[in-house]
Scaffold this motif. Structure first.
Motif, PDB file in Angstrom:
ATOM      1  N   CYS A 167      36.389   0.402 -67.729  1.00  0.00           N
ATOM      2  CA  CYS A 167      37.269   0.277 -66.497  1.00  0.00           C
ATOM      3  C   CYS A 167      37.876  -1.035 -66.317  1.00  0.00           C
ATOM      4  CB  CYS A 167      36.361   0.323 -65.139  1.00  0.00           C
ATOM      5  SG  CYS A 167      36.956   0.563 -63.646  1.00  0.00           S
ATOM      6  N   MET A 199      38.476  -2.267 -63.367  1.00  0.00           N
ATOM      7  CA  MET A 199      37.994  -2.788 -62.179  1.00  0.00           C
ATOM      8  C   MET A 199      36.531  -3.108 -62.217  1.00  0.00           C
ATOM      9  SD  MET A 199      39.372  -0.653 -58.798  1.00  0.00           S
ATOM     10  CE  MET A 199      40.819  -0.371 -58.642  1.00  0.00           C
ATOM     11  N   ASN A 200      35.805  -4.146 -61.338  1.00  0.00           N
ATOM     12  CA  ASN A 200      34.401  -4.253 -61.758  1.00  0.00           C
ATOM     13  C   ASN A 200      33.717  -4.355 -60.337  1.00  0.00           C
ATOM     14  OD1 ASN A 200      32.220  -5.217 -62.929  1.00  0.00           O
ATOM     15  ND2 ASN A 200      32.809  -7.664 -62.776  1.00  0.00           N
ATOM     16  N   CYS A 201      33.807  -3.263 -59.526  1.00  0.00           N
ATOM     17  CA  CYS A 201      33.434  -3.323 -58.149  1.00  0.00           C
ATOM     18  C   CYS A 201      32.088  -3.853 -57.908  1.00  0.00           C
ATOM     19  CB  CYS A 201      33.563  -1.755 -57.622  1.00  0.00           C
ATOM     20  SG  CYS A 201      35.240  -1.148 -57.948  1.00  0.00           S
ATOM     21  N   TYR A 257      29.881  -3.044 -56.125  1.00  0.00           N
ATOM     22  CA  TYR A 257      28.735  -1.672 -56.072  1.00  0.00           C
ATOM     23  C   TYR A 257      28.797  -1.029 -57.032  1.00  0.00           C
ATOM     24  CZ  TYR A 257      33.031   0.298 -53.976  1.00  0.00           C
ATOM     25  OH  TYR A 257      34.417   0.634 -53.584  1.00  0.00           O
ATOM     26  N   CYS A 258      29.505  -1.137 -58.324  1.00  0.00           N
ATOM     27  CA  CYS A 258      29.441  -0.250 -59.317  1.00  0.00           C
ATOM     28  C   CYS A 258      28.215   0.093 -59.987  1.00  0.00           C
ATOM     29  CB  CYS A 258      30.252  -0.738 -60.344  1.00  0.00           C
ATOM     30  SG  CYS A 258      30.775   0.414 -61.778  1.00  0.00           S
ATOM     31  N   ILE A 309      31.040   0.842 -68.122  1.00  0.00           N
ATOM     32  CA  ILE A 309      32.152   0.113 -68.019  1.00  0.00           C
ATOM     33  C   ILE A 309      32.195  -1.258 -68.985  1.00  0.00           C
ATOM     34  CG2 ILE A 309      32.714   0.769 -65.480  1.00  0.00           C
ATOM     35  CD1 ILE A 309      32.115  -2.129 -64.704  1.00  0.00           C
ATOM     36  N   GLY A 369      34.197   8.468 -64.592  1.00  0.00           N
ATOM     37  CA  GLY A 369      33.969   7.240 -65.573  1.00  0.00           C
ATOM     38  C   GLY A 369      33.111   5.968 -65.006  1.00  0.00           C
ATOM     39  N   GLY A 370      33.366   4.939 -65.167  1.00  0.00           N
ATOM     40  CA  GLY A 370      34.619   4.379 -65.847  1.00  0.00           C
ATOM     41  C   GLY A 370      35.880   4.796 -65.312  1.00  0.00           C
ATOM     42  N   ASN A 376      40.618   5.500 -60.117  1.00  0.00           N
ATOM     43  CA  ASN A 376      40.592   4.590 -59.517  1.00  0.00           C
ATOM     44  C   ASN A 376      42.037   4.107 -58.968  1.00  0.00           C
ATOM     45  OD1 ASN A 376      41.827   2.892 -61.371  1.00  0.00           O
ATOM     46  ND2 ASN A 376      40.091   1.892 -61.784  1.00  0.00           N
ATOM     47  N   ASP A 427      39.222   6.923 -55.521  1.00  0.00           N
ATOM     48  CA  ASP A 427      38.625   5.889 -54.581  1.00  0.00           C
ATOM     49  C   ASP A 427      39.680   5.069 -53.876  1.00  0.00           C
ATOM     50  OD1 ASP A 427      36.425   6.607 -55.966  1.00  0.00           O
ATOM     51  OD2 ASP A 427      36.312   5.123 -57.102  1.00  0.00           O
ATOM     52  N   LYS A 479      39.199   1.457 -52.090  1.00  0.00           N
ATOM     53  CA  LYS A 479      38.316   0.506 -52.004  1.00  0.00           C
ATOM     54  C   LYS A 479      38.028  -0.339 -50.655  1.00  0.00           C
ATOM     55  CE  LYS A 479      37.437   1.114 -56.275  1.00  0.00           C
ATOM     56  NZ  LYS A 479      36.081   1.882 -56.689  1.00  0.00           N
TER      57      LYS A 479
HETATM   58  S1  SF4 Z   1      32.804   1.861 -59.165  1.00  0.00           S
HETATM   59 FE1  SF4 Z   1      34.511   2.968 -60.164  1.00  0.00          FE
HETATM   60  S2  SF4 Z   1      36.395   1.730 -60.170  1.00  0.00           S
HETATM   61 FE2  SF4 Z   1      34.807   0.499 -59.650  1.00  0.00          FE
HETATM   62  S3  SF4 Z   1      34.082  -0.681 -61.598  1.00  0.00           S
HETATM   63 FE3  SF4 Z   1      32.808   1.272 -61.145  1.00  0.00          FE
HETATM   64  S4  SF4 Z   1      33.616   2.635 -62.468  1.00  0.00           S
HETATM   65 FE4  SF4 Z   1      35.353   1.075 -62.061  1.00  0.00          FE
END
Ligand code: SF4
Length: 229
Positions: A29, A31-33, A35-36, A42, A72-73, A100, A122, A124
């Protein structure tokens, strides 16, 4: 060339609206949210599973399952996403893509070839907090472009937002305004990953924010609510 796959759920009744489906998870991914819950897939060293047995299973289950969800990812990072969808389509499946929204050009290409039946994106946070929630540097032009592409796609779609504790009700409203006019907006309850993570907004607060969003943009469904904390 094969699409990289990090996970496979053989049957799901909740990931494609109204359709029994299978879910394919791609690795990596951009991103590195905060709350992932997919941290294990990822990472750059995410363990992979072979594509061929997944396709064989999907071919056998065609008719019993009616859709494949690619999640995903971030699937749009996969070079061979289109080739994978083409294979899946030859078995007669509908395809839903979870994204995303960082690769609008990939969405345009797939939509232009009629390869998608449903898109879930998504969103964010409001623009000024996007990098904080995504925990990475996000190109907001791409996000805005994806929103426009999806809203104008003519196919069923949804936008969904996880109500992270770092966000206020006004943040949630501002985020929802970015996608005004969409088919469906989902406000999802945040789930802490461990004891160090901040506590979620209470279910009552989530419901109240969901109602405020529905008043503002015309629709909002709350999902993922647990018991009152
Ligand atoms: S929540 Fe979705 S967009 Fe965010 S890091 Fe995880 S996989 Fe990627």
């Amino acid at each position: 060339m094969r699409m990289l796959i990090a996970g496979f759920q053989k049957t799901s009744f909740v990931d494609y609206p109204g359709q029994p489906c299978a879910v394919v998870f791609t690795p990596y991914c951009n991103m590195n949210c905060v709350y992932c819950h997919n941290a294990h897939i990822i990472k750059h060293d995410a363990p992979l599973i072979p594509e061929e047995p997944v396709l064989e299973y999907l071919e056998k289950r065609a008719g019993l399952l009616s859709a494949v969800v690619i999640s995903g990812g971030e699937p749009t990072l996969q070079q061979n996403l289109e080739a994978f969808i083409l294979r899946v389509k030859t078995f007669g499946y509908k395809v839903k893509l979870d994204t995303n929204g960082t690769k609008p050009q990939v969405l345009l290409t797939l939509l232009g070839k009629n390869l998608l039946d449903y898109i879930a994106m998504d969103v964010k946070a409001p623009e000024e907090k996007y990098d904080v929630i995504a925990n990475s540097s996000v190109d907001m032009d791409s996000i805005r472009r994806s929103i426009t592409v999806i809203r104008n796609s003519g196919i069923p779609h949804e936008f969904r937002m996880t109500y992270a504790p770092q966000l206020t009700q006004e943040d949630a409203l501002e985020t929802a305004r970015m996608v005004r006019g969409c088919d469906r907006f989902y406000l999802q309850q945040y789930r802490p990953r461990n004891e160090q993570d901040p506590l979620a907004h209470s279910p009552a607060e989530v419901l109240k924010t969901g109602e405020a969003i529905a008043r503002e943009i015309g629709n909002c469904t709350v999902r993922g609510l647990g018991p009152e904390q």
